[in-house]
Scaffold this motif. Sequence first.
Motif, PDB file in Angstrom:
ATOM      1  N   ASN A  61     -27.395 -21.159   3.493  1.00 58.28           N
ATOM      2  CA  ASN A  61     -26.793 -22.068   2.525  1.00 58.28           C
ATOM      3  C   ASN A  61     -27.605 -22.103   1.227  1.00 58.28           C
ATOM      4  O   ASN A  61     -27.064 -22.025   0.124  1.00 58.28           O
ATOM      5  N   ALA A  62     -28.933 -22.196   1.372  1.00 54.05           N
ATOM      6  CA  ALA A  62     -29.800 -22.263   0.192  1.00 54.05           C
ATOM      7  C   ALA A  62     -29.710 -20.966  -0.610  1.00 54.05           C
ATOM      8  O   ALA A  62     -29.679 -20.983  -1.848  1.00 54.05           O
ATOM      9  N   ILE A  63     -29.660 -19.834   0.091  1.00 55.33           N
ATOM     10  CA  ILE A  63     -29.588 -18.541  -0.601  1.00 55.33           C
ATOM     11  C   ILE A  63     -28.292 -18.455  -1.389  1.00 55.33           C
ATOM     12  O   ILE A  63     -28.271 -17.992  -2.531  1.00 55.33           O
ATOM     13  N   GLU A  64     -27.209 -18.949  -0.771  1.00 54.58           N
ATOM     14  CA  GLU A  64     -25.942 -18.908  -1.492  1.00 54.58           C
ATOM     15  C   GLU A  64     -25.956 -19.817  -2.711  1.00 54.58           C
ATOM     16  O   GLU A  64     -25.227 -19.589  -3.671  1.00 54.58           O
ATOM     17  N   LYS A  65     -26.785 -20.850  -2.664  1.00 49.59           N
ATOM     18  CA  LYS A  65     -26.915 -21.718  -3.837  1.00 49.59           C
ATOM     19  C   LYS A  65     -27.882 -21.139  -4.868  1.00 49.59           C
ATOM     20  O   LYS A  65     -28.166 -21.766  -5.876  1.00 49.59           O
ATOM     21  N   GLY A  66     -28.462 -19.988  -4.583  1.00 53.75           N
ATOM     22  CA  GLY A  66     -29.274 -19.324  -5.593  1.00 53.75           C
ATOM     23  C   GLY A  66     -30.747 -19.214  -5.284  1.00 53.75           C
ATOM     24  O   GLY A  66     -31.499 -18.646  -6.075  1.00 53.75           O
ATOM     25  N   ALA A  67     -31.186 -19.736  -4.147  1.00 54.02           N
ATOM     26  CA  ALA A  67     -32.619 -19.680  -3.839  1.00 54.02           C
ATOM     27  C   ALA A  67     -33.040 -18.244  -3.538  1.00 54.02           C
ATOM     28  O   ALA A  67     -32.255 -17.469  -2.989  1.00 54.02           O
ATOM     29  N   ASP A  68     -34.262 -17.878  -3.927  1.00 56.79           N
ATOM     30  CA  ASP A  68     -34.753 -16.559  -3.551  1.00 56.79           C
ATOM     31  C   ASP A  68     -36.101 -16.612  -2.851  1.00 56.79           C
ATOM     32  O   ASP A  68     -36.587 -15.612  -2.355  1.00 56.79           O
ATOM     33  N   THR A  69     -36.716 -17.778  -2.808  1.00 59.78           N
ATOM     34  CA  THR A  69     -37.985 -17.922  -2.098  1.00 59.78           C
ATOM     35  C   THR A  69     -37.846 -19.084  -1.126  1.00 59.78           C
ATOM     36  O   THR A  69     -37.508 -20.192  -1.527  1.00 59.78           O
ATOM     37  N   LEU A  70     -38.069 -18.799   0.131  1.00 62.81           N
ATOM     38  CA  LEU A  70     -37.898 -19.843   1.144  1.00 62.81           C
ATOM     39  C   LEU A  70     -39.254 -20.175   1.736  1.00 62.81           C
ATOM     40  O   LEU A  70     -40.049 -19.284   2.013  1.00 62.81           O
ATOM     41  N   VAL A  71     -39.502 -21.447   1.926  1.00 60.18           N
ATOM     42  CA  VAL A  71     -40.760 -21.862   2.521  1.00 60.18           C
ATOM     43  C   VAL A  71     -40.468 -22.385   3.923  1.00 60.18           C
ATOM     44  O   VAL A  71     -39.564 -23.193   4.113  1.00 60.18           O
ATOM     45  N   MET A  72     -41.203 -21.865   4.887  1.00 59.98           N
ATOM     46  CA  MET A  72     -40.976 -22.283   6.274  1.00 59.98           C
ATOM     47  C   MET A  72     -42.320 -22.557   6.925  1.00 59.98           C
ATOM     48  O   MET A  72     -43.257 -21.781   6.766  1.00 59.98           O
ATOM     49  N   ALA A  73     -42.411 -23.654   7.624  1.00 55.42           N
ATOM     50  CA  ALA A  73     -43.654 -23.977   8.328  1.00 55.42           C
ATOM     51  C   ALA A  73     -43.834 -23.038   9.504  1.00 55.42           C
ATOM     52  O   ALA A  73     -42.861 -22.642  10.141  1.00 55.42           O
TER      53      ALA A  73
END
Lengths: 395, 358
Positions: A61-73
């Motif tokens: 969902n975030a990628i489709e909204k334009g995100a390109d860097t994801l932070v994951m614990a």
Amino acid sequence: MLISFPNMGPNWVAFKTLFTALDLDVVVPDPTNREAIKIGVKYSPEFVCFPFKATLGDFVNAIEKGADTLVMAIDCGPCRFGFYASVQERILRDMGYKNIRIIPLDQADLLEFHWVKTLQEVSGRKDLFIYSKYIKAVIYFLKKAKLLNDIQTAEGLFRAYERNLGDTTRVVNELLEKLDKANTLVELRNFKKVIKNDFNSIDIEKSRTPLRVGLSGEIHISLEPYVNLDLRRKLGEMGVEVHQSLSLYDWVVHKFHLNYHRKWLEHLAKPYVPMDIGGECVWVLGEYIDKAKAGFDGFIHSYPFTCMPEVTARTIITNKLKKMYDLPIIYFSFDEQSGQEGFRTRLEAFYDLMEARREREIKSTPEFMANGQKKIYPQYGGEFYNEIAQLIQAE
Amino acid sequence: MELSTTGDKKRYKVGIPRALHYYRYYPFWKKLLEELDVEIVLSPPTNKKIVEEGVTHGFGELCIPVKIYYGQVLKLVENNPDLDFLFVPRYVSEVPESYFCPKFLSLPDVIKILPEVPKILNFEVNVKEFPISTSAIELGKQLGKGQTASVDAYKKAQKYFDEYHNFLRDGGSVNHALRLVHRNLPFKLPKKQTKGDLRFLLLGHAYNIFDSFINLDFIKKLHEQGVEVLTIENLPEYLFKKPVIVNPRGGILRNYWRHEEEIMQAIRFFLTKGKNEIDGVIFLISFACGPDSLISELIMRDMKVVGLPFLEITMDEHSGEAGMMTRIESFVEMVRRKRKKLGLEPRWKSKIKFYEGT
């Protein structure tokens, strides 16, 4: 560069501030919804635990909204959580999102300061001048997380007393908006008063004697309302006080080795499980004993289907602790197949059971009979909890 | 303890359930405990009744091997009410920076609360905190033995365990070797070797692969189809020296589960240098196994890239013989047809080549 992170209930407020304080652009994924879960389930391994699927859906969902860097614990064992980031990265690549970066946020021991590396990677700067911003970001993050924890505490209490269904939920949502916009230290310092004022404006019926229920379990499931079928709200609207000490703040402070509440719970659970075996196993046992000693009416343990540490906790509670402490407990294991109605039926049955038990308890205890047939609950909870409780009790 | 006529101390009777780590560490435990002058009682091989018992005591979401462990413990206690101790080790980490599955970490805790279980012999392997010899000393203390005796026993047990591993690497099957260990016989390969035109790598936890009841005699079924089976235990040691990096392109994550690490290391060899040494891979998974659910996904994605046939079989207490048979037959037939089409020679002509020094 647009940064994003998965959902975990209202905690997007805290995570967002961690990155906006570094002058980075953040896109928050839509609240977890059916579409996200559908995508997560489609591309995840079949038997993996549910938070994996939910967070994968959030990422898409975030990628489709334009995100390109994801932070994951990430974590380093022993439960499955440590693998999330790397397997999800692989799956996203295979799905065709080639230019996505997943930046791991090592939370195994926050005093090892691996998270500084994450912040460096995210901000792309390593010079000394950025460190003041790191400090600012972390302070804002911790403050907001603490305030979210306070909102959660107040919400659990107030919903059981509200006259008009939905008032508390509305206040909570407004508070989240306000907290998201509060971006100076002064505002944050005064925010506690805002929380108290806003909650105080709710029309409540003070004469009610709601049941008290402790809530614990796996952290993502317990905090994300879509995933746990809005367990906290449903309980509150049935007229139950929900006590949940588990929150993002609780966890982060624990990882800084400063959470004495959790240390106390570990002490309580030590005879049954002497070490941290991942997940929340040790603390669930501790919470169960603690809540039983505090005279609660029930306990709810929610966890993802086949979660290894929580299943162990469940085994120990069923086989041993339940017989020792006699606190009614209900287990909810969530996955994508959970249905609303079956869930509601079980919850209602549990409510009836608790109520009948309390009535029997009142009749068999002279002290409670003398108190106008009302159960007396021992003093319980932290500082903020008691402030909120006074708001309710005040005439 | 009561004294016998000769004045010697009575030998303690220690029960070992035939489940979970039994299939991996039994030779080590046996030597260690026997050196500490203990009589070992082993529970019978898994049967239907044991599984049923375990299923009633464990609940639905546990994986089947743990349920069998419950059943084995209860059976053991029922058959031998005079047990002094039950040997339920706590394996936390055997190699630094690794863990076992959380269910192993808490195994003694969930067993000690079962009804009528005797005292549990505590043996915690946690090399993150202390070496195994310390655990052996602790074990010796509970049996009334001194430090030197315990350390000596540990050394002997380790030596015996190394011998056992060498035997497996020479090609002995685990079930055969365990039988030899149980009867105190020297390690010797059986005269009759199964030969087949195909060679499969059978992946999975030892307790899934070698418990022939729960996997419905999987290895035998493969042999009947004319398939040679290779398991992780048969592979040379040097394959397991270098850690596996799960995502070399992203944030580097080391696999932290001990069993899964071995599985990944084995598969890494067959994905790269040993690509032509096997015809296919079968991964046996028990339902609700946490680590395997992720590992199998990673392996499946790797296999797709390389083009090796891969079959993943999930099993639980409801596995049916006919369904399993159909899946094996169709998989074997598919691989065989592929080999024929490519005009390759049957496997028994070539011996597996392991290249030293990877």
